[in-house]
Design a protein around this motif. Sequence first.
Motif, short mmCIF file in Angstrom:
data_model
loop_
_atom_site.label_atom_id
_atom_site.label_comp_id
_atom_site.label_asym_id
_atom_site.label_seq_id
_atom_site.Cartn_x
_atom_site.Cartn_y
_atom_site.Cartn_z
N SER A 98 -4.78 29.60 116.49
CA SER A 98 -6.12 29.04 116.30
C SER A 98 -7.19 30.01 116.78
O SER A 98 -8.23 30.19 116.11
CB SER A 98 -6.26 27.70 117.03
OG SER A 98 -5.42 26.72 116.47
N ASN A 231 -11.39 23.54 114.40
CA ASN A 231 -11.05 22.14 114.10
C ASN A 231 -10.52 21.95 112.69
O ASN A 231 -10.21 20.80 112.31
CB ASN A 231 -12.29 21.25 114.29
CG ASN A 231 -12.70 21.14 115.75
OD1 ASN A 231 -11.87 21.21 116.64
ND2 ASN A 231 -13.98 20.96 115.99
N TYR A 233 -8.28 21.41 109.69
CA TYR A 233 -6.91 20.88 109.54
C TYR A 233 -6.38 21.09 108.13
O TYR A 233 -5.24 21.54 107.95
CB TYR A 233 -6.88 19.39 109.89
CG TYR A 233 -5.53 18.75 109.69
CD1 TYR A 233 -4.54 18.86 110.65
CD2 TYR A 233 -5.24 18.02 108.53
CE1 TYR A 233 -3.29 18.28 110.47
CE2 TYR A 233 -4.00 17.42 108.34
CZ TYR A 233 -3.03 17.56 109.31
OH TYR A 233 -1.80 16.99 109.13
N PHE A 237 -3.11 23.30 106.80
CA PHE A 237 -2.09 22.37 106.31
C PHE A 237 -1.64 22.74 104.89
O PHE A 237 -0.46 22.58 104.54
CB PHE A 237 -2.64 20.94 106.34
CG PHE A 237 -1.70 19.91 105.80
CD1 PHE A 237 -0.58 19.54 106.53
CD2 PHE A 237 -1.93 19.32 104.57
CE1 PHE A 237 0.30 18.58 106.02
CE2 PHE A 237 -1.06 18.37 104.07
CZ PHE A 237 0.05 18.00 104.80
N TRP A 246 1.44 27.91 112.56
CA TRP A 246 0.63 26.71 112.69
C TRP A 246 -0.47 26.89 113.73
O TRP A 246 -0.30 27.57 114.74
CB TRP A 246 1.50 25.53 113.09
CG TRP A 246 2.29 24.95 111.95
CD1 TRP A 246 2.31 25.39 110.66
CD2 TRP A 246 3.17 23.83 112.01
NE1 TRP A 246 3.14 24.62 109.91
CE2 TRP A 246 3.69 23.65 110.72
CE3 TRP A 246 3.58 22.97 113.03
CZ2 TRP A 246 4.59 22.64 110.41
CZ3 TRP A 246 4.46 21.96 112.74
CH2 TRP A 246 4.96 21.79 111.44
N GLN A 249 -4.13 22.27 115.59
CA GLN A 249 -4.33 21.00 114.89
C GLN A 249 -3.07 20.58 114.14
O GLN A 249 -2.73 19.39 114.09
CB GLN A 249 -5.51 21.11 113.91
CG GLN A 249 -6.77 21.72 114.52
CD GLN A 249 -7.29 20.94 115.70
OE1 GLN A 249 -7.02 19.76 115.83
NE2 GLN A 249 -8.02 21.60 116.59
N LEU A 250 -2.35 21.53 113.56
CA LEU A 250 -1.09 21.23 112.89
C LEU A 250 0.03 20.98 113.89
O LEU A 250 0.91 20.15 113.66
CB LEU A 250 -0.69 22.37 111.95
CG LEU A 250 -1.57 22.60 110.71
CD1 LEU A 250 -1.02 23.77 109.91
CD2 LEU A 250 -1.63 21.36 109.86
N ARG A 253 0.92 17.51 115.11
CA ARG A 253 1.67 16.61 114.23
C ARG A 253 3.11 16.44 114.69
O ARG A 253 3.79 15.50 114.26
CB ARG A 253 1.68 17.16 112.80
CG ARG A 253 0.35 17.09 112.07
CD ARG A 253 0.58 17.38 110.61
NE ARG A 253 1.44 18.54 110.42
CZ ARG A 253 2.14 18.79 109.32
NH1 ARG A 253 2.10 17.94 108.32
NH2 ARG A 253 2.88 19.88 109.22
#
Length: 299
Positions: A98, A231, A233, A237, A246, A249-250, A253
């Motif tokens: 990120s 932020n 997603y 995704f 990833w 945010q991923l 999951r």
Amino acid sequence: MTTVHEAPPAAARPRPPAAPGGQDRRGRRLIRMTLAYVSLVAVAVLVLVPFAWMLSSSLKQDNEVFTIPIEWIPREFRWSNFVEIWDRIPMLTYLGNSAFLSVTITLLQVLTGSFAAYGFSKVRFPGRDALFLAYIGTIAVPWQAYMVPQYIMMQRAELTNTFWSIILLQAFGAFGVFLMRQYYMSIPDDLCEAARIDGLSEYGIYWRIMLPLSKPALASLALLTFVNTWNDYMGPFIYLTSNRLWTVQLGLRSFDGVYDAEYAMIMTGAVLSVLPILVVFLFGQRFFIRGIATSGLKG
């Protein structure tokens, strides 16, 4: 022989009674200020309530997160959640991905947005305003309208499941161009004309004059872009399928199962993901507010 009567000192003179209208105006002003501050406090509380609930939930067990009524103070503070999450998922890898995407895309958007804004504001060429309006008009097009064509382009270029797909698609932004152009319009054109007379090229004017004068706008654009990318997603995704690529945010999951979800762990990861944004905003708050306040002076 005539006597001269001296005027009494100013302190001894009787003061005229205060006009009742002045007191009414002061009273109304005080009421307006009180209402304004009360409204601001109420809005601030409404904004902070979800964050307070998120922080409280990160210190609970899963079966305590959605209790009714809400327990704002956990029965038992589970600080172990902030230790356990690093062992449950590769949180450091997700945070690093990120951060890499956010920093890279922010630098590229600041560079491309400021450079294009200089051309649209200080360089005269045929069709400049029409091209700018057409470019800004793309902001009104919903992302869902061109989501599939973008994916097909990245797939044919064999860039899916790589960071390049995210970086190339988000390296340019119409909003950044609009924000920077509005700020550049507040800088006098005479400054650029004087630099051209002195023999400075357009690239030199952009690099030596415009960029140093636009630090507040650059900071605003950088902060907005960083937060939006951090932020994001749907972008990761769609394009990133490998677990090692990833974003955070991923990665969260992983705690969302088929029949159940570990909500306490999700909230713990959400708290950790908010901390970098909080640090960035605290460092750039002064420039951010100044840039937002001055970006719409002219245009």
